[in-house]
Design a protein around this motif. Sequence first.
Motif, PDB file in Angstrom:
ATOM      1  N   LEU A 150       1.491   9.275  -6.099  1.00  0.00           N
ATOM      2  CA  LEU A 150       1.790  10.681  -5.813  1.00  0.00           C
ATOM      3  C   LEU A 150       2.946  11.189  -6.659  1.00  0.00           C
ATOM      4  CD1 LEU A 150       1.403  10.666  -1.915  1.00  0.00           C
ATOM      5  CD2 LEU A 150      -0.112  11.752  -3.576  1.00  0.00           C
ATOM      6  N   TRP A 196       0.826  -1.201   0.000  1.00  0.00           N
ATOM      7  CA  TRP A 196       0.000   0.000   0.000  1.00  0.00           C
ATOM      8  C   TRP A 196       0.863   1.255   0.000  1.00  0.00           C
ATOM      9  CZ3 TRP A 196      -4.798   0.828  -1.231  1.00  0.00           C
ATOM     10  CH2 TRP A 196      -5.715  -0.220  -1.172  1.00  0.00           C
ATOM     11  N   THR A 197       1.940   1.226   0.759  1.00  0.00           N
ATOM     12  CA  THR A 197       2.843   2.384   0.779  1.00  0.00           C
ATOM     13  C   THR A 197       3.480   2.599  -0.586  1.00  0.00           C
ATOM     14  OG1 THR A 197       3.332   1.941   3.124  1.00  0.00           O
ATOM     15  CG2 THR A 197       4.833   3.408   1.931  1.00  0.00           C
ATOM     16  N   THR A 198       3.913   1.510  -1.233  1.00  0.00           N
ATOM     17  CA  THR A 198       4.541   1.622  -2.552  1.00  0.00           C
ATOM     18  C   THR A 198       3.568   2.162  -3.586  1.00  0.00           C
ATOM     19  OG1 THR A 198       6.016  -0.239  -2.036  1.00  0.00           O
ATOM     20  CG2 THR A 198       5.741   0.331  -4.353  1.00  0.00           C
ATOM     21  N   ASP A 235       4.222   9.337   3.605  1.00  0.00           N
ATOM     22  CA  ASP A 235       3.338   8.210   3.317  1.00  0.00           C
ATOM     23  C   ASP A 235       3.549   7.080   4.312  1.00  0.00           C
ATOM     24  OD1 ASP A 235       1.336   6.964   1.940  1.00  0.00           O
ATOM     25  OD2 ASP A 235       2.622   6.185   0.358  1.00  0.00           O
ATOM     26  N   VAL A 236       4.807   6.761   4.583  1.00  0.00           N
ATOM     27  CA  VAL A 236       5.120   5.708   5.553  1.00  0.00           C
ATOM     28  C   VAL A 236       4.630   6.092   6.943  1.00  0.00           C
ATOM     29  CG1 VAL A 236       7.019   4.508   6.710  1.00  0.00           C
ATOM     30  CG2 VAL A 236       7.078   4.836   4.237  1.00  0.00           C
ATOM     31  N   THR A 290       0.713   3.948  -3.172  1.00  0.00           N
ATOM     32  CA  THR A 290       0.316   5.340  -2.952  1.00  0.00           C
ATOM     33  C   THR A 290       1.468   6.302  -3.230  1.00  0.00           C
ATOM     34  OG1 THR A 290       0.784   5.012  -0.578  1.00  0.00           O
ATOM     35  CG2 THR A 290      -1.515   4.786  -1.305  1.00  0.00           C
ATOM     36  N   SER A 291       2.685   5.924  -2.835  1.00  0.00           N
ATOM     37  CA  SER A 291       3.837   6.781  -3.112  1.00  0.00           C
ATOM     38  C   SER A 291       4.071   6.904  -4.612  1.00  0.00           C
ATOM     39  CB  SER A 291       5.090   6.237  -2.425  1.00  0.00           C
ATOM     40  OG  SER A 291       4.935   6.210  -1.026  1.00  0.00           O
ATOM     41  N   ILE A 323       7.972  12.774   0.340  1.00  0.00           N
ATOM     42  CA  ILE A 323       6.683  12.174   0.000  1.00  0.00           C
ATOM     43  C   ILE A 323       6.589  10.749   0.544  1.00  0.00           C
ATOM     44  CG2 ILE A 323       5.272  11.325  -1.922  1.00  0.00           C
ATOM     45  CD1 ILE A 323       6.238  13.724  -3.544  1.00  0.00           C
ATOM     46  N   VAL A 324       7.645   9.968   0.326  1.00  0.00           N
ATOM     47  CA  VAL A 324       7.631   8.579   0.781  1.00  0.00           C
ATOM     48  C   VAL A 324       7.599   8.511   2.309  1.00  0.00           C
ATOM     49  CG1 VAL A 324       8.916   6.415   0.795  1.00  0.00           C
ATOM     50  CG2 VAL A 324       8.812   7.786  -1.289  1.00  0.00           C
ATOM     51  N   ALA A 370       2.119   8.090   7.712  1.00  0.00           N
ATOM     52  CA  ALA A 370       0.661   8.017   7.762  1.00  0.00           C
ATOM     53  C   ALA A 370       0.182   6.578   7.896  1.00  0.00           C
ATOM     54  CB  ALA A 370       0.068   8.662   6.506  1.00  0.00           C
ATOM     55  N   PHE A 371       0.742   5.657   7.109  1.00  0.00           N
ATOM     56  CA  PHE A 371       0.328   4.259   7.192  1.00  0.00           C
ATOM     57  C   PHE A 371       0.771   3.621   8.505  1.00  0.00           C
ATOM     58  CE2 PHE A 371      -0.492   4.536   2.637  1.00  0.00           C
ATOM     59  CZ  PHE A 371      -1.612   3.735   2.518  1.00  0.00           C
TER      60      PHE A 371
END
Length: 372
Positions: A86, A78-80, A113-114, A82-83, A109-110, A116-117
């Motif tokens: 973006l 999911w992180t990969t 994202d990490v 969404t990143s 950005i990454v 947040a998850f």
Amino acid sequence: MRQYSIPAPVKETPLKPDKGMNHKDTDSFYVPDLCRVRAVFMLLITSELLVLVLAIVQAQNSWIDWNYFGLLSLFVQWTTLTSAALICLLRPRLARMSNSRATMTIAAIVLLDVLAFSLFADSVLHPQPGVALWQGIAKKLLLALLIVLMVLRYFYLQHQWQQQREAEMQARLTSLQARIQPHFLFNSMNTIASLIATNPEQAEEAVLDLSELFRASLRTDDQLIPLNRELELCQRYLAIESLRLGERLQLEWDIQPGLGQQVIPPLTLQPLVENAIYHGIQPRPEGGVVRVEVSAKDHFVYLLVQNPAPESTERQHQGNRVALSNTQARLQALFGEPAVLKHSRQGNTYTVTLRLPRRSINTSNRQSRNRP
């Protein structure tokens, strides 16, 4: 003997650039286009392999900790995704930044994202936050930073290697384009001089054909051109050689309709036709037939040049080696493995065959703008 006339040049459809879009920045950006399915797939596979390694290291009583593998796979995938989404959306803006600033922006950005998850996952698995929770998040952020920096470094090195490869290919093209042989120029000028008094109109046409050949040799900006432009160049070259060789040169054309916009590197077919005349027609007092055939089958376009086989195999090898090696290198650089060049000798016939992936000039322009 039969005489085959050269077909009239095919009119070229001018290429219309896309309006409202400037792709120069994105073409020079070192991060590949993550909107492409192949790029995202490679990221997912790479990240899943990393998760597998971590799950094997985490296991204590078995080869792999499957619970850890499942949870970490869900988090990383999911992180990969969404990143990548973006970065894909922001790529035009990132491309206008300097490399260092773009790298820091992508890393931020990454990491966001990490973070947040991580907060979301830990709020579900561990409702009561604590010091250990924040230490775990910090470790994830540090690991994500190291991974993204390594991936960006790999992208940068790949981009540098691709630029070097394109520069070498351009140097090969420039060298090949400058290789209009002096003997051809001298013979053409002598032929034109002899025609001025007897047939000035034909001499004028020969001058125009010769000027177009040299104009093509000086045009180094285009990596790919429509096939009809390359065929027209061959026709102009053969028209000049027909004036010199007369009935000794017989031509056969078999061009399948509808392939005029097929892409081909410039000066790919013309050197092969030139070799066919220089090694197959000129040494023979009786001359011979040069056959040019273009056809399509499935997803490929085939270009075939046939001429009488030269008597000296060593001369044939030395004369064709430079043209064939240059053409093969350019085809591999532009099309990859689907492009094939092969030559064969069957009896008294020497054949050179090109296989190109079927691709129109407009499609090729879009792919070149989106390539990593």
